[in-house]
Design a protein around this motif. Structure first.
Motif, mmCIF file in Angstrom:
data_model
loop_
_atom_site.group_PDB
_atom_site.id
_atom_site.type_symbol
_atom_site.label_atom_id
_atom_site.label_comp_id
_atom_site.label_asym_id
_atom_site.label_seq_id
_atom_site.Cartn_x
_atom_site.Cartn_y
_atom_site.Cartn_z
ATOM 1 N N PRO A 10 0.823 -1.217 0.000
ATOM 2 C CA PRO A 10 0.000 0.000 0.000
ATOM 3 C C PRO A 10 0.853 1.261 0.000
ATOM 4 N N GLY A 11 0.482 2.205 -0.842
ATOM 5 C CA GLY A 11 1.261 3.430 -0.966
ATOM 6 C C GLY A 11 1.151 4.374 0.198
ATOM 7 N N ASP A 12 0.219 4.106 1.113
ATOM 8 C CA ASP A 12 0.089 4.954 2.290
ATOM 9 C C ASP A 12 0.663 4.300 3.548
ATOM 10 N N ARG A 13 1.515 3.282 3.330
ATOM 11 C CA ARG A 13 2.139 2.600 4.458
ATOM 12 C C ARG A 13 3.662 2.600 4.295
ATOM 13 N N PRO A 14 4.332 3.701 4.613
ATOM 14 C CA PRO A 14 5.786 3.762 4.446
ATOM 15 C C PRO A 14 6.523 2.725 5.280
ATOM 16 N N ASP A 15 5.941 2.316 6.409
ATOM 17 C CA ASP A 15 6.570 1.270 7.215
ATOM 18 C C ASP A 15 6.630 -0.046 6.456
ATOM 19 N N ARG A 16 5.546 -0.374 5.767
ATOM 20 C CA ARG A 16 5.539 -1.608 4.973
ATOM 21 C C ARG A 16 6.447 -1.491 3.745
ATOM 22 N N MET A 17 6.483 -0.322 3.142
ATOM 23 C CA MET A 17 7.356 -0.140 1.981
ATOM 24 C C MET A 17 8.817 -0.332 2.386
ATOM 25 N N GLU A 18 9.202 0.248 3.499
ATOM 26 C CA GLU A 18 10.584 0.118 3.966
ATOM 27 C C GLU A 18 10.898 -1.328 4.310
ATOM 28 N N LYS A 19 9.983 -1.995 4.980
ATOM 29 C CA LYS A 19 10.192 -3.404 5.327
ATOM 30 C C LYS A 19 10.299 -4.269 4.081
ATOM 31 N N ALA A 20 9.498 -3.942 3.072
ATOM 32 C CA ALA A 20 9.482 -4.744 1.848
ATOM 33 C C ALA A 20 10.805 -4.698 1.104
ATOM 34 N N LEU A 21 11.593 -3.637 1.311
ATOM 35 C CA LEU A 21 12.902 -3.562 0.657
ATOM 36 C C LEU A 21 13.811 -4.708 1.077
ATOM 37 N N GLY A 22 13.569 -5.257 2.259
ATOM 38 C CA GLY A 22 14.394 -6.363 2.735
ATOM 39 C C GLY A 22 13.877 -7.727 2.346
ATOM 40 N N LEU A 23 12.785 -7.778 1.597
ATOM 41 C CA LEU A 23 12.200 -9.049 1.194
ATOM 42 C C LEU A 23 12.740 -9.487 -0.168
ATOM 43 N N ASP A 24 12.585 -10.758 -0.450
ATOM 44 C CA ASP A 24 13.114 -11.319 -1.696
ATOM 45 C C ASP A 24 12.072 -11.238 -2.809
ATOM 46 N N ALA A 25 11.657 -10.022 -3.115
ATOM 47 C CA ALA A 25 10.761 -9.786 -4.253
ATOM 48 C C ALA A 25 11.579 -9.178 -5.380
ATOM 49 N N ASP A 26 11.313 -9.590 -6.607
ATOM 50 C CA ASP A 26 12.022 -8.993 -7.742
ATOM 51 C C ASP A 26 11.547 -7.571 -7.995
ATOM 52 N N ALA A 27 10.304 -7.279 -7.639
ATOM 53 C CA ALA A 27 9.776 -5.924 -7.788
ATOM 54 C C ALA A 27 8.746 -5.666 -6.706
ATOM 55 N N LEU A 28 8.689 -4.437 -6.238
ATOM 56 C CA LEU A 28 7.625 -3.979 -5.353
ATOM 57 C C LEU A 28 6.672 -3.126 -6.175
ATOM 58 N N ILE A 29 5.374 -3.341 -5.981
ATOM 59 C CA ILE A 29 4.360 -2.513 -6.627
ATOM 60 C C ILE A 29 3.764 -1.615 -5.554
ATOM 61 N N LEU A 30 4.179 -0.350 -5.523
ATOM 62 C CA LEU A 30 3.661 0.614 -4.570
ATOM 63 C C LEU A 30 2.298 1.065 -5.082
ATOM 64 N N ASP A 31 1.268 0.787 -4.303
ATOM 65 C CA ASP A 31 -0.090 0.879 -4.820
ATOM 66 C C ASP A 31 -0.770 2.188 -4.442
ATOM 67 N N LEU A 32 -1.250 2.892 -5.448
ATOM 68 C CA LEU A 32 -2.059 4.092 -5.241
ATOM 69 C C LEU A 32 -3.524 3.858 -5.579
ATOM 70 N N GLU A 33 -3.861 2.631 -5.982
ATOM 71 C CA GLU A 33 -5.223 2.377 -6.429
ATOM 72 C C GLU A 33 -6.044 1.652 -5.361
ATOM 73 N N ASP A 34 -6.292 0.353 -5.536
ATOM 74 C CA ASP A 34 -7.311 -0.340 -4.755
ATOM 75 C C ASP A 34 -7.021 -0.439 -3.257
ATOM 76 N N SER A 35 -5.759 -0.507 -2.872
ATOM 77 C CA SER A 35 -5.461 -0.692 -1.451
ATOM 78 C C SER A 35 -5.463 0.626 -0.681
ATOM 79 N N VAL A 36 -5.742 1.732 -1.349
ATOM 80 C CA VAL A 36 -5.730 3.048 -0.717
ATOM 81 C C VAL A 36 -7.132 3.649 -0.752
ATOM 82 N N ALA A 37 -7.653 3.978 0.419
ATOM 83 C CA ALA A 37 -8.975 4.585 0.504
ATOM 84 C C ALA A 37 -8.976 5.960 -0.157
#
Length: 280
Positions: A10-37
């Motif tokens: 979710p694009g409104d969760r900087p804590d999750r975005m920062e944590k996701a940088l340490g995960l083994d994903a080839d790409a992160l999709i920072l979401d401004l659409e459905d997961s954001v009210a």
């Protein structure tokens, strides 16, 4: 570009975005659409822009912007104009015309269309070939379309897709390969069912998908494993290539008790090429 696993954040969760940088994903999709009210979209834009500005770029950072006709896309692009993601994920895409319209508004940034979310989109799945130079892949979804057409769901009781949505999956797969781009499987919503995910992801790779989107960090190891060739697969692929190299001019060979021909050689070379791209 290797795209085995793409994790929505979710694009409104900087804590999750920062944590996701340490995960083994080839790409992160920072979401401004459905997961954001709706009331959080302005905040999400600012947080996503700040994250893109400061985050280390040791993995691909994509942004799912709002649809072309949503009324929100202009604000999305204005906020992100000074920070360039590695790609934009375009929801509610309706073929090559949507890609071209998006490319005009955000030149130079590759696009990953979500290609099956409206009824009109279904009839445009063959048109992405004309914009192959603007897209890096093609993916699909089975959540928005049922709502758009008044269907009560897209799955059978056992979790399998119903025939209309299996058709969409297949058309997306062939549309991607016709365009020569990555074919990305849709999400597996039951994020705690890792055994079911493993079956689903292996089937996706078997059918010709090259990667898959994820909605939860625990899905990443399962998806990565499914889309990474095993040592046994690579050994057999190399043996097939070696067999044809040792028999130049032969169209058909006896290989370990079975007949193989040029399609098998093509598959083997594709698998070895995939492994080479995935190597660190």
């Amino acid at each position: 570009m290797t795209l085995r696993s793409l994790l929505f954040v979710p694009g409104d969760r900087p804590d999750r975005m920062e944590k996701a940088l340490g995960l083994d994903a080839d790409a992160l999709i920072l979401d401004l659409e459905d997961s954001v009210a709706l009331e959080a979209k302005a905040t999400a834009r600012q947080m996503t822009a700040e994250f893109l500005r400061s985050a280390r770029r040791d993995r691909k950072l994509f942004v799912r912007i709002n649809p072309l006709d949503s009324g929100f896309l202009g604000d999305d692009l204005d906020t992100l104009k000074d920070v360039k993601p590695d790609a934009f994920v375009l929801p509610k895409a309706e073929g090559g015309a949507s890609v071209e319209a998006m490319a005009v508004r955000a030149p130079g940034i590759p696009i990953l269309p979500i290609a099956t979310e409206t009824p009109a989109a279904v009839f445009e799945l063959g048109s992405y070939r004309s914009v192959r130079h603007l897209i890096l892949g093609l993916t699909w979804g089975a959540e928005d379309l049922p709502a758009a057409i008044g269907a009560t769901g897209s799955r059978e009781e056992d979790g399998r897709y119903t025939p209309p949505y299996e058709m969409l999956r297949s058309l997306t797969l062939f549309g991607a390969h016709a365009a020569g781009v990555e074919a990305i499987e849709t999400v597996y919503p039951a994020f705690r069912d890792l055994d079911g995910l493993a079956v689903y992801a292996r089937r996706a790779r078997r059918d010709g998908f090259t990667g898959m989107m994820a909605i939860h960090p625990e899905q990443l190891p399962v998806i990565n494993a499914a889309f990474t060739p095993t040592a046994e697969e690579l050994a057999q692929a190399q043996a097939i290539v070696d067999a044809f190299s040792a028999n130049p001019g032969q169209g058909v060979l006896n290989f370990n008790g079975r007949m193989i021909d040029k399609p098998h050689l093509k598959q083997a070379r594709r698998l070895l090429g995939l492994a080479e791209r995935q190597s660190p």
